[in-house]
Design a protein around this motif. Structure first.
Motif, mmCIF file in Angstrom:
data_model
loop_
_atom_site.group_PDB
_atom_site.id
_atom_site.type_symbol
_atom_site.label_atom_id
_atom_site.label_comp_id
_atom_site.label_asym_id
_atom_site.label_seq_id
_atom_site.Cartn_x
_atom_site.Cartn_y
_atom_site.Cartn_z
ATOM 1 N N LEU A 19 12.958 49.391 -17.141
ATOM 2 C CA LEU A 19 13.283 47.966 -17.064
ATOM 3 C C LEU A 19 12.012 47.123 -17.049
ATOM 4 O O LEU A 19 11.949 46.067 -17.687
ATOM 5 N N ASP A 20 10.993 47.591 -16.340
ATOM 6 C CA ASP A 20 9.727 46.863 -16.344
ATOM 7 C C ASP A 20 9.059 46.912 -17.711
ATOM 8 O O ASP A 20 8.293 46.011 -18.073
ATOM 9 N N ALA A 21 9.364 47.958 -18.485
ATOM 10 C CA ALA A 21 8.797 48.083 -19.830
ATOM 11 C C ALA A 21 9.528 47.219 -20.852
ATOM 12 O O ALA A 21 9.077 47.095 -21.996
ATOM 13 N N GLY A 22 10.675 46.647 -20.456
ATOM 14 C CA GLY A 22 11.413 45.783 -21.366
ATOM 15 C C GLY A 22 12.666 46.393 -21.943
ATOM 16 O O GLY A 22 13.301 45.796 -22.816
ATOM 17 N N TRP A 23 13.042 47.569 -21.466
ATOM 18 C CA TRP A 23 14.276 48.208 -21.944
ATOM 19 C C TRP A 23 15.474 47.476 -21.350
ATOM 20 O O TRP A 23 15.465 47.095 -20.174
ATOM 21 N N PRO A 24 16.555 47.253 -22.127
ATOM 22 C CA PRO A 24 17.711 46.502 -21.608
ATOM 23 C C PRO A 24 18.525 47.291 -20.583
ATOM 24 O O PRO A 24 18.745 48.497 -20.744
#
Length: 272
Positions: A210-215
Motif C-alpha cells: 500500500l505504501d508502494a502505491g498498490w491499490p
C-alpha cells in the motif's frame, strides 16, 4: 447500476485486431514480449503503468516471500485433488486457491483493510496514528477480536519474512503511513492484548504494498499469484511421487469418530 445492465461497457486492459494485440496501450509482441519481466508486467496489467525500480523490487520480494511455505492446507487440498484426478491440474490449482481466505494467505487483504481503517480514523479525528492505533486495539480487546496482521502460530518470536520485507521497504524508501501504522500496532498490542503479537507476513505485505502505491482493492491478487507458483511446484512433484493419498490416510488415522454407533443386524436378531 441495475443487475444485468451495464451502462459503461468498456475495458482499458487489452484489445486486438487482425494484426496486433494491445495491452495497456502497448504492443504485446513488439513492446512487451522479451522486453518486460513478469513482475513488471503484473504491475502494468493491474495498475496500468510500469512500476518504478523500488515498486518492482518490493512486489517481487512479496511474491517470493509467500510463494512457498510447506504443506499448508491449500497445498494439501491441491495435492489430494491431483492424486484423485491426475489429469485435473486446473482443478487442483483451483482447490488450492479456493481455500485462501481470511485465515490463510488471503489474510493480507484483511490486514490491509485494517491498516487503512486505522489511518482513516486518525485522519477523521485529527489525531496521530498512535492514538488511533491504541483506541482500535482497545476496541478489539473489548470485543475479543484478533488483530489482523499480527501474531503467528509458528513464528511466535517474530516472522522472519515480515522482518525482511519491512527492512527492504525501509531501504527502498517505500515505508510510509501504512508501515508506520503496522509498527505502532505491534508496539502497543502486547500490553493491550496481553500476549506477544509480532508482525506477520500477512501484515507486512499490505503495509509495504500500500505504501508502494498498490491499490487496496487488488491486495488479494498478490498472495494469489504467489501461491499459484508454489502450487505448481507441489503439483509437479505430486505427479512424479504422489503423497496425496498418504496425507488423506494420515488424516483418517488422526481423526476419531465420536458420533452415534450404527445398530448391528446381528444384535437386532438376537433372541429370535
Amino acid at each position: 447500476m441495475r443487475i444485468g445492465k451495464q451502462d459503461n461497457a468498456h475495458t482499458a486492459i487489452a484489445t486486438s485486431d487482425a494484426e496486433t494485440i494491445t495491452v495497456r496501450g502497448l504492443d504485446l509482441c513488439n513492446e512487451l514480449i522479451g522486453q518486460i519481466g513478469f513482475t513488471d508486467y503484473f504491475w502494468l496489467l493491474v495498475i496500468g503503468k510500469r512500476p518504478s525500480d523500488a515498486q518492482r523490487q518490493i512486489l517481487d520480494a512479496c511474491l517470493v516471500a509467500i510463494a512457498e511455505h510447506g504443506l499448508v492446507p491449500s497445498v494439501q487440498a491441491a495435492r489430494m485433488t491431483l492424486a484423485a484426478g491426475p489429469e485435473a491440474w486446473q482443478g487442483a490449482v483451483a482447490a488450492g486457491l479456493l481455500g485462501m481466505g481470511s485465515v490463510v494467505a488471503g489474510s493480507s487483504e484483511s490486514a490491509g483493510r485494517y491498516l487503512a481503517k486505522v489511518i482513516s480514523e486518525a485522519d477523521a479525528s485529527g489525531t496521530a496514528i498512535e492514538g488511533a492505533a491504541i483506541s482500535s486495539l482497545k476496541r478489539l480487546k473489548a470485543s475479543r477480536e484478533k488483530v489482523a496482521g499480527l501474531g503467528h502460530p509458528q513464528h511466535s518470536g517474530g516472522d522472519p519474512r515480515a522482518n525482511r520485507l519491512l527492512e527492504l521497504s525501509d531501504s527502498l524508501g517505500i515505508s510510509g503511513r501504512h508501515v508506520e501504522t503496522l509498527r505502532t500496532l505491534a508496539k502497543h498490542s502486547p500490553v493491550i492484548m496481553e500476549r506477544p503479537l509480532p508482525i506477520n507476513v500477512s501484515g507486512a505485505i499490505p503495509a509495504v504494498m500500500l505504501d508502494a502505491g498498490w491499490p487496496l482493492e487488488a491486495l488479494k491478487a498478490v498472495p494469489l499469484l504467489a501461491r499459484t507458483a508454489g502450487l505448481a511446484a507441489h503439483l509437479y512433484e505430486e505427479s512424479l511421487r504422489s503423497i496425496g493419498f498418504i496425507m488423506s490416510h494420515h488424516a483418517d488415522l488422526a481423526i476419531t469418530y465420536d458420533g452415534p454407533q450404527a445398530s448391528r443386524a446381528a444384535d437386532q436378531n438376537k433372541g429370535r
